[in-house]
Design a protein around this motif. Structure first.
Motif, PDB file in Angstrom:
ATOM      1  N   ALA A 244      -6.885  -6.511   6.108  1.00 35.84           N
ATOM      2  CA  ALA A 244      -8.006  -6.093   5.274  1.00 35.84           C
ATOM      3  C   ALA A 244      -8.572  -4.760   5.750  1.00 35.84           C
ATOM      4  O   ALA A 244      -8.943  -3.906   4.941  1.00 35.84           O
ATOM      5  CB  ALA A 244      -9.094  -7.171   5.279  1.00 35.84           C
ATOM      6  N   HIS A 245      -8.626  -4.579   7.040  1.00 35.26           N
ATOM      7  CA  HIS A 245      -9.134  -3.316   7.596  1.00 35.26           C
ATOM      8  C   HIS A 245      -8.224  -2.161   7.182  1.00 35.26           C
ATOM      9  O   HIS A 245      -8.702  -1.089   6.771  1.00 35.26           O
ATOM     10  CB  HIS A 245      -9.214  -3.416   9.119  1.00 35.26           C
ATOM     11  CG  HIS A 245      -9.936  -2.281   9.770  1.00 35.26           C
ATOM     12  ND1 HIS A 245      -9.321  -1.081  10.060  1.00 35.26           N
ATOM     13  CD2 HIS A 245     -11.226  -2.154  10.187  1.00 35.26           C
ATOM     14  CE1 HIS A 245     -10.201  -0.269  10.626  1.00 35.26           C
ATOM     15  NE2 HIS A 245     -11.353  -0.896  10.718  1.00 35.26           N
ATOM     16  N   ALA A 246      -6.915  -2.373   7.265  1.00 31.41           N
ATOM     17  CA  ALA A 246      -5.968  -1.332   6.863  1.00 31.41           C
ATOM     18  C   ALA A 246      -6.097  -1.023   5.374  1.00 31.41           C
ATOM     19  O   ALA A 246      -6.008   0.138   4.954  1.00 31.41           O
ATOM     20  CB  ALA A 246      -4.545  -1.772   7.196  1.00 31.41           C
ATOM     21  N   SER A 247      -6.329  -2.053   4.567  1.00 31.36           N
ATOM     22  CA  SER A 247      -6.461  -1.869   3.124  1.00 31.36           C
ATOM     23  C   SER A 247      -7.705  -1.063   2.772  1.00 31.36           C
ATOM     24  O   SER A 247      -7.668  -0.210   1.875  1.00 31.36           O
ATOM     25  CB  SER A 247      -6.519  -3.238   2.434  1.00 31.36           C
ATOM     26  OG  SER A 247      -6.720  -3.103   1.043  1.00 31.36           O
ATOM     27  N   ILE A 248      -8.798  -1.309   3.471  1.00 32.15           N
ATOM     28  CA  ILE A 248     -10.047  -0.617   3.183  1.00 32.15           C
ATOM     29  C   ILE A 248     -10.010   0.837   3.650  1.00 32.15           C
ATOM     30  O   ILE A 248     -10.411   1.751   2.927  1.00 32.15           O
ATOM     31  CB  ILE A 248     -11.237  -1.348   3.837  1.00 32.15           C
ATOM     32  CG1 ILE A 248     -11.404  -2.744   3.210  1.00 32.15           C
ATOM     33  CG2 ILE A 248     -12.530  -0.545   3.675  1.00 32.15           C
ATOM     34  CD1 ILE A 248     -12.368  -3.645   3.958  1.00 32.15           C
ATOM     35  N   THR A 249      -9.522   1.056   4.867  1.00 27.86           N
ATOM     36  CA  THR A 249      -9.548   2.400   5.453  1.00 27.86           C
ATOM     37  C   THR A 249      -8.392   3.282   5.018  1.00 27.86           C
ATOM     38  O   THR A 249      -8.490   4.516   5.057  1.00 27.86           O
ATOM     39  CB  THR A 249      -9.526   2.326   6.987  1.00 27.86           C
ATOM     40  OG1 THR A 249      -8.292   1.720   7.410  1.00 27.86           O
ATOM     41  CG2 THR A 249     -10.698   1.508   7.518  1.00 27.86           C
ATOM     42  N   GLY A 250      -7.273   2.654   4.635  1.00 28.65           N
ATOM     43  CA  GLY A 250      -6.076   3.416   4.313  1.00 28.65           C
ATOM     44  C   GLY A 250      -5.266   3.808   5.531  1.00 28.65           C
ATOM     45  O   GLY A 250      -4.255   4.506   5.422  1.00 28.65           O
ATOM     46  N   VAL A 251      -5.700   3.351   6.720  1.00 29.83           N
ATOM     47  CA  VAL A 251      -4.970   3.628   7.965  1.00 29.83           C
ATOM     48  C   VAL A 251      -4.042   2.451   8.237  1.00 29.83           C
ATOM     49  O   VAL A 251      -4.514   1.329   8.436  1.00 29.83           O
ATOM     50  CB  VAL A 251      -5.931   3.819   9.153  1.00 29.83           C
ATOM     51  CG1 VAL A 251      -5.148   4.019  10.442  1.00 29.83           C
ATOM     52  CG2 VAL A 251      -6.867   5.001   8.896  1.00 29.83           C
ATOM     53  N   PRO A 252      -2.729   2.645   8.248  1.00 30.92           N
ATOM     54  CA  PRO A 252      -1.792   1.541   8.471  1.00 30.92           C
ATOM     55  C   PRO A 252      -2.012   0.873   9.819  1.00 30.92           C
ATOM     56  O   PRO A 252      -2.426   1.517  10.786  1.00 30.92           O
ATOM     57  CB  PRO A 252      -0.416   2.219   8.417  1.00 30.92           C
ATOM     58  CG  PRO A 252      -0.638   3.508   7.701  1.00 30.92           C
ATOM     59  CD  PRO A 252      -2.033   3.940   8.048  1.00 30.92           C
ATOM     60  N   ILE A 253      -1.735  -0.421   9.886  1.00 34.17           N
ATOM     61  CA  ILE A 253      -1.913  -1.175  11.122  1.00 34.17           C
ATOM     62  C   ILE A 253      -1.144  -0.534  12.270  1.00 34.17           C
ATOM     63  O   ILE A 253      -1.643  -0.440  13.391  1.00 34.17           O
ATOM     64  CB  ILE A 253      -1.478  -2.645  10.927  1.00 34.17           C
ATOM     65  CG1 ILE A 253      -2.455  -3.356   9.988  1.00 34.17           C
ATOM     66  CG2 ILE A 253      -1.393  -3.377  12.265  1.00 34.17           C
ATOM     67  CD1 ILE A 253      -2.056  -4.778   9.642  1.00 34.17           C
ATOM     68  N   GLU A 254       0.068  -0.075  11.987  1.00 34.09           N
ATOM     69  CA  GLU A 254       0.907   0.472  13.056  1.00 34.09           C
ATOM     70  C   GLU A 254       0.360   1.789  13.618  1.00 34.09           C
ATOM     71  O   GLU A 254       0.818   2.260  14.659  1.00 34.09           O
ATOM     72  CB  GLU A 254       2.335   0.671  12.576  1.00 34.09           C
ATOM     73  CG  GLU A 254       2.517   1.620  11.413  1.00 34.09           C
ATOM     74  CD  GLU A 254       2.416   0.935  10.058  1.00 34.09           C
ATOM     75  OE1 GLU A 254       2.862   1.541   9.064  1.00 34.09           O
ATOM     76  OE2 GLU A 254       1.894  -0.203   9.996  1.00 34.09           O
ATOM     77  N   ARG A 255      -0.635   2.383  12.957  1.00 33.19           N
ATOM     78  CA  ARG A 255      -1.219   3.629  13.456  1.00 33.19           C
ATOM     79  C   ARG A 255      -2.637   3.434  14.006  1.00 33.19           C
ATOM     80  O   ARG A 255      -3.328   4.412  14.298  1.00 33.19           O
ATOM     81  CB  ARG A 255      -1.243   4.673  12.334  1.00 33.19           C
ATOM     82  CG  ARG A 255       0.135   5.049  11.796  1.00 33.19           C
ATOM     83  CD  ARG A 255       0.050   6.214  10.833  1.00 33.19           C
ATOM     84  NE  ARG A 255      -0.421   7.430  11.491  1.00 33.19           N
ATOM     85  CZ  ARG A 255      -0.746   8.545  10.827  1.00 33.19           C
ATOM     86  NH1 ARG A 255      -0.660   8.589   9.495  1.00 33.19           N
ATOM     87  NH2 ARG A 255      -1.158   9.617  11.499  1.00 33.19           N
ATOM     88  N   CYS A 256      -3.047   2.185  14.181  1.00 33.03           N
ATOM     89  CA  CYS A 256      -4.437   1.911  14.545  1.00 33.03           C
ATOM     90  C   CYS A 256      -4.796   2.393  15.942  1.00 33.03           C
ATOM     91  O   CYS A 256      -5.979   2.511  16.273  1.00 33.03           O
ATOM     92  CB  CYS A 256      -4.734   0.409  14.413  1.00 33.03           C
ATOM     93  SG  CYS A 256      -4.019  -0.632  15.712  1.00 33.03           S
ATOM     94  N   ARG A 257      -3.781   2.679  16.786  1.00 31.63           N
ATOM     95  CA  ARG A 257      -4.071   3.100  18.155  1.00 31.63           C
ATOM     96  C   ARG A 257      -3.976   4.616  18.341  1.00 31.63           C
ATOM     97  O   ARG A 257      -4.009   5.100  19.472  1.00 31.63           O
ATOM     98  CB  ARG A 257      -3.124   2.379  19.131  1.00 31.63           C
ATOM     99  CG  ARG A 257      -3.265   0.866  19.051  1.00 31.63           C
ATOM    100  CD  ARG A 257      -2.409   0.133  20.069  1.00 31.63           C
ATOM    101  NE  ARG A 257      -2.507  -1.296  19.840  1.00 31.63           N
ATOM    102  CZ  ARG A 257      -1.595  -2.032  19.215  1.00 31.63           C
ATOM    103  NH1 ARG A 257      -0.492  -1.446  18.788  1.00 31.63           N
ATOM    104  NH2 ARG A 257      -1.769  -3.316  19.020  1.00 31.63           N
ATOM    105  N   GLU A 258      -3.882   5.347  17.231  1.00 33.12           N
ATOM    106  CA  GLU A 258      -3.845   6.808  17.332  1.00 33.12           C
ATOM    107  C   GLU A 258      -5.259   7.349  17.522  1.00 33.12           C
ATOM    108  O   GLU A 258      -6.181   7.029  16.762  1.00 33.12           O
ATOM    109  CB  GLU A 258      -3.214   7.407  16.069  1.00 33.12           C
ATOM    110  CG  GLU A 258      -1.736   7.085  15.923  1.00 33.12           C
ATOM    111  CD  GLU A 258      -1.092   7.791  14.748  1.00 33.12           C
ATOM    112  OE1 GLU A 258      -1.619   8.859  14.340  1.00 33.12           O
ATOM    113  OE2 GLU A 258      -0.083   7.285  14.239  1.00 33.12           O
ATOM    114  N   LEU A 259      -5.431   8.160  18.522  1.00 35.13           N
ATOM    115  CA  LEU A 259      -6.737   8.689  18.896  1.00 35.13           C
ATOM    116  C   LEU A 259      -7.337   9.533  17.767  1.00 35.13           C
ATOM    117  O   LEU A 259      -6.695  10.445  17.248  1.00 35.13           O
ATOM    118  CB  LEU A 259      -6.614   9.538  20.164  1.00 35.13           C
ATOM    119  CG  LEU A 259      -7.910  10.123  20.727  1.00 35.13           C
ATOM    120  CD1 LEU A 259      -8.837   9.007  21.177  1.00 35.13           C
ATOM    121  CD2 LEU A 259      -7.599  11.060  21.898  1.00 35.13           C
TER     122      LEU A 259
END
Length: 199
Positions: free
Chosen positions: A106-121
């Motif tokens: 749900a977080h990825a869907s709202i923000t548009g940031v894919p889960i696999e990129r969630c740790r990018e600074l």
């Protein structure tokens, strides 16, 4: 309203946090747990420590004679099911340890940031509308300084699909008494349709 602090540690504290947001209680919570009988995968390495022999009182205690390892896996299964199934965006990480961050679909869907990129600074700041960055930066500085315990802010995300998404972000620190870690927990609720209706 700001998310209430829980005294439980690790996954059990997270479960209580999720259940408080969702609102189910009693029998509904037990149903959530019973539907979570599947194999745990990648999330295990980033979930809070389960070595403490405890269970959330919201979901019932340990069964007499049941091996703790089995109970721990079931606890993680419940966490994983709720974490992935809810329509509310969630993130969890050990403060200042970006590699520990986990986010739900749900977080990825709202923000548009894919889960696999969630740790990018800095990626979530880039995804935040420029007009909303300074306001959130100020609130986050106050949180880091200890002058506030949590904050809630309405903000816009520049979604990868080209749209602008409105959301209510609530963020707080949780000090885990079992590990001594400071954990960062946030929730994200999509209010795009409400904003469109208001305009």
């Amino acid at each position: 309203e700001p998310v209430a602090k829980h005294d439980g540690a690790g996954v059990e504290g997270w479960l209580d946090h999720l259940l408080d947001i969702l609102g189910p209680s009693g029998e509904d919570q037990q149903k959530l747990g019973r539907r979570a009988d599947f194999v745990i995968c990648g999330i295990q390495q980033h979930t809070p420590d389960l070595r403490a022999n405890r269970r959330s009182p919201r979901l019932g205690g340990l069964h007499n004679g049941a091996p703790f390892a089995s109970e721990a896996l079931r606890e993680q299964a419940r966490f994983k099911f709720i974490f992935e199934a809810v329509p509310v965006g969630f993130t969890w990480m050990v403060h200042d340890q970006l590699a520990s961050r986990i986010v739900n679909p749900a977080h990825a869907s709202i923000t548009g940031v894919p889960i696999e990129r969630c740790r990018e600074l800095g990626l979530y700041r880039v995804a935040t509308h420029p007009d909303d960055r300074a306001r959130q930066d100020l609130l986050h500085q106050q949180l880091l300084a200890g002058t506030i315990e949590s904050y809630e802010v309405e903000k816009r995300y520049l979604h990868a699909d080209g749209t602008v998404r409105w959301a209510v972000l609530t963020l707080r620190f949780y000090h885990d008494p079992a590990t001594g870690e400071t954990q960062e927990i946030s929730t994200l609720i999509d209010i795009t349709e409400r904003k469109r209706a208001e305009n």
